[in-house]
Design a protein around this motif. Structure first.
Motif, short mmCIF file in Angstrom:
data_model
loop_
_atom_site.label_atom_id
_atom_site.label_comp_id
_atom_site.label_asym_id
_atom_site.label_seq_id
_atom_site.Cartn_x
_atom_site.Cartn_y
_atom_site.Cartn_z
N MET A 1 140.35 27.57 47.66
CA MET A 1 140.73 27.32 49.04
C MET A 1 141.59 26.06 49.11
SD MET A 1 138.26 27.02 52.38
CE MET A 1 137.32 28.44 51.85
N HIS A 2 142.63 26.12 49.90
CA HIS A 2 143.56 25.00 50.06
C HIS A 2 142.84 23.81 50.69
CE1 HIS A 2 147.85 23.61 50.70
NE2 HIS A 2 147.19 22.79 51.48
N LEU A 3 142.83 22.68 50.03
CA LEU A 3 142.11 21.50 50.51
C LEU A 3 143.04 20.60 51.32
CD1 LEU A 3 139.71 19.59 50.69
CD2 LEU A 3 140.36 18.67 48.44
N VAL A 4 142.69 20.40 52.58
CA VAL A 4 143.39 19.48 53.47
C VAL A 4 142.52 18.24 53.64
CG1 VAL A 4 144.33 19.11 55.79
CG2 VAL A 4 144.52 21.37 54.71
N THR A 5 143.06 17.08 53.28
CA THR A 5 142.32 15.84 53.44
C THR A 5 143.01 14.97 54.48
OG1 THR A 5 141.57 15.87 51.14
CG2 THR A 5 141.47 13.77 52.28
N VAL A 6 142.25 14.55 55.47
CA VAL A 6 142.75 13.70 56.55
C VAL A 6 142.33 12.27 56.23
CG1 VAL A 6 142.70 13.23 59.02
CG2 VAL A 6 142.51 15.60 58.18
N ASP A 36 140.01 24.31 53.53
CA ASP A 36 138.86 23.42 53.57
C ASP A 36 139.38 22.06 54.04
OD1 ASP A 36 136.49 22.05 53.21
OD2 ASP A 36 136.70 21.90 51.04
N VAL A 37 138.82 21.51 55.10
CA VAL A 37 139.31 20.26 55.67
C VAL A 37 138.26 19.16 55.52
CG1 VAL A 37 140.22 19.12 57.74
CG2 VAL A 37 140.69 21.55 57.34
N ARG A 38 138.68 18.01 55.01
CA ARG A 38 137.79 16.87 54.85
C ARG A 38 138.45 15.64 55.46
NH1 ARG A 38 136.23 17.94 48.44
NH2 ARG A 38 135.59 20.13 48.75
N ILE A 39 137.66 14.81 56.10
CA ILE A 39 138.15 13.57 56.69
C ILE A 39 137.58 12.41 55.89
CG2 ILE A 39 138.34 12.17 58.77
CD1 ILE A 39 137.84 14.67 60.42
#
Length: 330
Positions: A1-6, A36-39
């Motif tokens: 899954m494409h990981l988006v990190t904020v 998948d989004v992580r802050i």
């Protein structure tokens, strides 16, 4: 899954910080999540939010190490915003970003990318209210405060606040096609595409006028894209003179009528390529672009691919539910 990190940099703009999570986690294909989004912060401490509260984040800077996309939300951080400098802790966090990762900013997050030198020689945008400050601090950046977002390949920037929604939807559309973007937009109850740029929101006095809005004519034009629609035809539908119509249209959308119409035709052509088996020349005709050669030219100009390549990438995946995203240019 494409990981988006904020990467939240305090004092972070809370609205901007949550946009990626809302858009990317609701972009789905056959019910399956695509991102998948992580802050995270620059360390493991809570992050102060400009709206008057503090956020306890689930991730530290290690979340940047494997990111496919990194997003810098709006921030009031002192160095990049006021002095053109990059604090050591932010520089260390940015250094963790993989070389293959796509980097994005929302609103004043562009100040951070500029302070890091990532925007030198590139087109970029930020909130129109801070354009003068940005130019003074970062003269090497080609700033355009009249657009909602700028896609410069592996570095993307958006205008203020809600323009972050436009940018994130644009990225989903580029990665997985318009239907995935539409799913996210419907869930978040926002339009999948907004016309014009942020110039329509800049605080400037407008001369009093008795002219009506061009909104009804724009809606009518969207239902008649396959027909010849020149300025005189549009102005006649709006019962205005061509000069008045052009002026009013630009005030409301930030674009000349011809530019707006071409964009709508390209968007419709993309939808037809994804969702139908129509031959390319029929897609061109149905979208009002005339010929296959014209469609090829406009599609290449807007997203850098030919019609058949676009269809191969998106149409088959849309039907099978196993869409493969094109590689972002590096």
């Amino acid at each position: 899954m494409h990981l988006v990190t904020v990467l939240a940099l305090e004092p972070v703009v809370g609205y901007d910080m949550h946009i990626p999570q809302q858009i990317f986690t609701t972009a789905r294909r056959d019910g399956e999540r695509l991102y998948d989004v992580r802050i995270c912060g620059v360390d493991n401490r809570p992050v102060r939010v400009g709206a008057g509260y503090t956020a306890v984040l689930d991730h530290g800077p290690e979340a940047l190490d494997c990111a496919d996309t990194v997003i810098i939300p709006g921030t009031m951080v002192n160095g990049p915003r006021h002095h053109g400098t990059l604090p050591a802790d932010i520089a260390a966090a940015l250094a963790r970003i993989p070389s293959h990762a796509r980097v994005m900013s929302i609103c004043t997050g562009a100040f951070v990318l500029a302070a890091a030198g990532l925007l030198d020689g590139r087109r970029a945008t930020t909130h129109w209210a801070y354009a003068d400050d940005f130019r003074a601090l970062y003269p090497k950046v080609e700033l355009d405060e009249n657009v909602l977002f700028v896609d410069d390949g592996d570095v993307l920037t958006s205008a203020g606040l809600a323009a972050g929604v436009d940018l994130c939807l644009h990225v989903v559309r580029g990665d997985h096609g318009s239907e995935a973007a539409n799913v996210a937009a419907r869930h978040c109850v926002v339009p999948p595409w907004r016309d014009g740029g942020q110039s329509q929101f800049i605080d400037r006095p407008l001369a009093a006028t008795r002219d009506g809005s061009t909104a009804a004519t724009r809606a009518w034009a969207l239902q008649h894209l396959a027909e010849p629609l020149d300025l005189a035809t549009l102005a006649a539908h709006a019962t205005m003179s061509p000069r008045t119509f052009s002026r009013r249209f630009r005030e409301e959308t930030g674009l000349p009528p011809h530019t707006w119409l071409t964009r709508q035709r390209v968007l419709h052509a993309r939808h037809l390529l994804e969702s139908t088996d129509l031959p390319v020349d029929r897609v061109a005709a149905e979208s009002g672009l005339g010929s296959a050669a014209s469609l090829r030219h406009h599609l290449n100009a807007s997203i850098g691919v030919a019609p058949l390549a676009y269809r191969r990438t998106f149409a088959a995946g849309a039907r099978s539910g196993k869409l493969n995203a094109p590689q972002t240019p590096r």
